[in-house]
Design a protein around this motif. Structure first.
Motif, PDB file in Angstrom:
ATOM      1  N   VAL A  44     -11.621  86.730 -29.240  1.00 51.40           N
ATOM      2  CA  VAL A  44     -11.454  84.952 -30.938  1.00 51.40           C
ATOM      3  C   VAL A  44     -10.468  84.387 -30.212  1.00 51.40           C
ATOM      4  O   VAL A  44      -9.785  83.634 -30.668  1.00 51.40           O
ATOM      5  N   SER A  45     -10.123  84.615 -28.544  1.00 50.81           N
ATOM      6  CA  SER A  45      -9.137  83.608 -28.506  1.00 50.81           C
ATOM      7  C   SER A  45      -9.225  81.668 -28.224  1.00 50.81           C
ATOM      8  O   SER A  45     -10.053  81.088 -28.516  1.00 50.81           O
ATOM      9  N   THR A 167      -8.430  90.459 -27.620  1.00 51.25           N
ATOM     10  CA  THR A 167      -8.025  89.769 -27.540  1.00 51.25           C
ATOM     11  C   THR A 167      -7.620  88.250 -28.337  1.00 51.25           C
ATOM     12  O   THR A 167      -9.396  88.131 -28.543  1.00 51.25           O
ATOM     13  N   ALA A 168      -6.612  87.930 -28.580  1.00 53.21           N
ATOM     14  CA  ALA A 168      -6.627  86.064 -30.092  1.00 53.21           C
ATOM     15  C   ALA A 168      -5.150  85.677 -28.763  1.00 53.21           C
ATOM     16  O   ALA A 168      -5.015  85.310 -30.381  1.00 53.21           O
ATOM     17  N   VAL A 169      -5.483  85.437 -27.822  1.00 50.49           N
ATOM     18  CA  VAL A 169      -4.503  84.499 -26.951  1.00 50.49           C
ATOM     19  C   VAL A 169      -4.389  83.361 -27.216  1.00 50.49           C
ATOM     20  O   VAL A 169      -5.566  82.477 -27.491  1.00 50.49           O
ATOM     21  N   GLY A 170      -3.808  82.294 -27.180  1.00 52.68           N
ATOM     22  CA  GLY A 170      -3.531  80.788 -27.795  1.00 52.68           C
ATOM     23  C   GLY A 170      -3.792  80.227 -26.043  1.00 52.68           C
ATOM     24  O   GLY A 170      -4.062  81.290 -25.350  1.00 52.68           O
ATOM     25  N   GLY A 171      -4.512  79.468 -26.356  1.00 53.00           N
ATOM     26  CA  GLY A 171      -5.315  78.546 -25.178  1.00 53.00           C
ATOM     27  C   GLY A 171      -4.062  77.929 -24.194  1.00 53.00           C
ATOM     28  O   GLY A 171      -2.943  77.454 -24.941  1.00 53.00           O
ATOM     29  N   ASN A 172      -3.822  78.714 -22.585  1.00 51.99           N
ATOM     30  CA  ASN A 172      -3.041  78.131 -22.486  1.00 51.99           C
ATOM     31  C   ASN A 172      -2.754  76.548 -21.633  1.00 51.99           C
ATOM     32  O   ASN A 172      -3.752  76.034 -22.093  1.00 51.99           O
ATOM     33  N   GLY A 196      -6.584 101.218 -24.892  1.00 56.57           N
ATOM     34  CA  GLY A 196      -6.539  99.905 -24.821  1.00 56.57           C
ATOM     35  C   GLY A 196      -6.268  98.669 -24.473  1.00 56.57           C
ATOM     36  O   GLY A 196      -4.868  98.888 -25.325  1.00 56.57           O
ATOM     37  N   THR A 197      -5.904  97.561 -24.831  1.00 58.23           N
ATOM     38  CA  THR A 197      -5.064  96.196 -24.774  1.00 58.23           C
ATOM     39  C   THR A 197      -5.835  95.955 -26.094  1.00 58.23           C
ATOM     40  O   THR A 197      -6.912  94.885 -26.568  1.00 58.23           O
ATOM     41  N   ILE A 198      -4.721  95.044 -26.775  1.00 53.44           N
ATOM     42  CA  ILE A 198      -4.583  94.546 -27.564  1.00 53.44           C
ATOM     43  C   ILE A 198      -3.774  93.118 -27.430  1.00 53.44           C
ATOM     44  O   ILE A 198      -1.723  93.654 -27.563  1.00 53.44           O
TER      45      ILE A 198
END
Length: 239
Positions: A44-45, A167-172, A196-198
């Motif tokens: 949901v990034s 993943t819910a990272v901000g856009g680069n 896993g990875t969060i």
């Protein structure tokens, strides 16, 4: 309304699940009466922009600011922690979106980073904010700021097992534009386990106008999750 009700959830290895933003920009809710197994990916990034239009935030997150037209300031990123746009041709770069931590800035004369908001319990559930847009140069328009990470809640009356990634990272940032802040991931279950990875970190390139960190919360009667998260999660019991 962004609410998905299931008996059980199984996302196999190699499968990637994403969510389109609805008109109300609600967060995503996955509610299960049984077990939830994530061996693949839920993403949901936020996105970055390679033109004057802003990068789009993930569901429940906020878009970046517009790039400024030739010689004009960039637009402010959306959301409670939206980064300021670049002020002008001499100092064109916008500030990163803020959330759990403040957004970054290239300096006092540039667009300021967005402020912090929210709380460790992630109530209400809300995503990350957008980075500020780049000001236009004397000959060209600036790039738009990046979107903030979205917001996702997964609740299970059984066990949540994560061997894949959420993943819910901000856009680069793109070409010196500002990164969006990380979003929000909240897990609630009787038991949470896995290796896993969060991720809910802010977006950046190698520059200092990166997005601030998002928030991760794990609530379980028994927490056996043994991997690190970025940023570090807070924990509690379901409530």
């Amino acid at each position: 309304d962004g609410i998905f009700n299931y008996t059980t959830v199984n996302i196999p290895t190699g499968v990637k699940v994403t969510f389109q933003k609805n008109s109300a920009n609600t967060p995503g809710y996955i509610l299960a009466t049984g077990d939830v197994t994530i061996a693949g990916t839920i993403n949901v990034s936020g996105a970055y922009s390679s033109n004057t239009a802003p990068g789009i935030g993930g569901p429940g997150g906020y878009d970046g600011g517009y790039g400024g037209s030739t010689g004009l300031p960039g637009g402010k990123g959306l959301g409670p922690g939206g980064g300021d746009g670049g002020p002008g041709t001499t100092y064109p770069y916008g500030g990163g979106g803020g959330y759990a931590t403040a957004g970054g800035s290239l300096g006092a004369n540039y667009g300021a980073g967005g402020s912090t908001y929210g709380n460790v319990r992630i109530v209400p559930l809300v995503g990350g904010s957008g980075g500020g847009g780049q000001a236009g140069s004397t000959t060209a328009s600036g790039y738009g700021g990046s979107g903030g990470g979205g917001a996702l809640l997964i609740a299970s009356s059984g066990t949540i097992t994560i061997t894949g990634s959420i993943t819910a990272v901000g856009g680069n940032g793109y070409s010196y534009t500002a990164g969006g802040s990380g979003g929000a991931i909240r897990l609630m279950a009787t038991t949470i386990t896995g290796t896993g990875t969060i991720l809910a970190k802010g977006g950046s390139l190698s520059y200092s106008n990166k997005g601030g960190d998002g928030r991760i919360r794990l609530e379980a009667d028994t927490n056996n999750f043994s991997a690190g998260t970025d940023p570090v999660y807070t924990s509690g019991t379901p409530g």
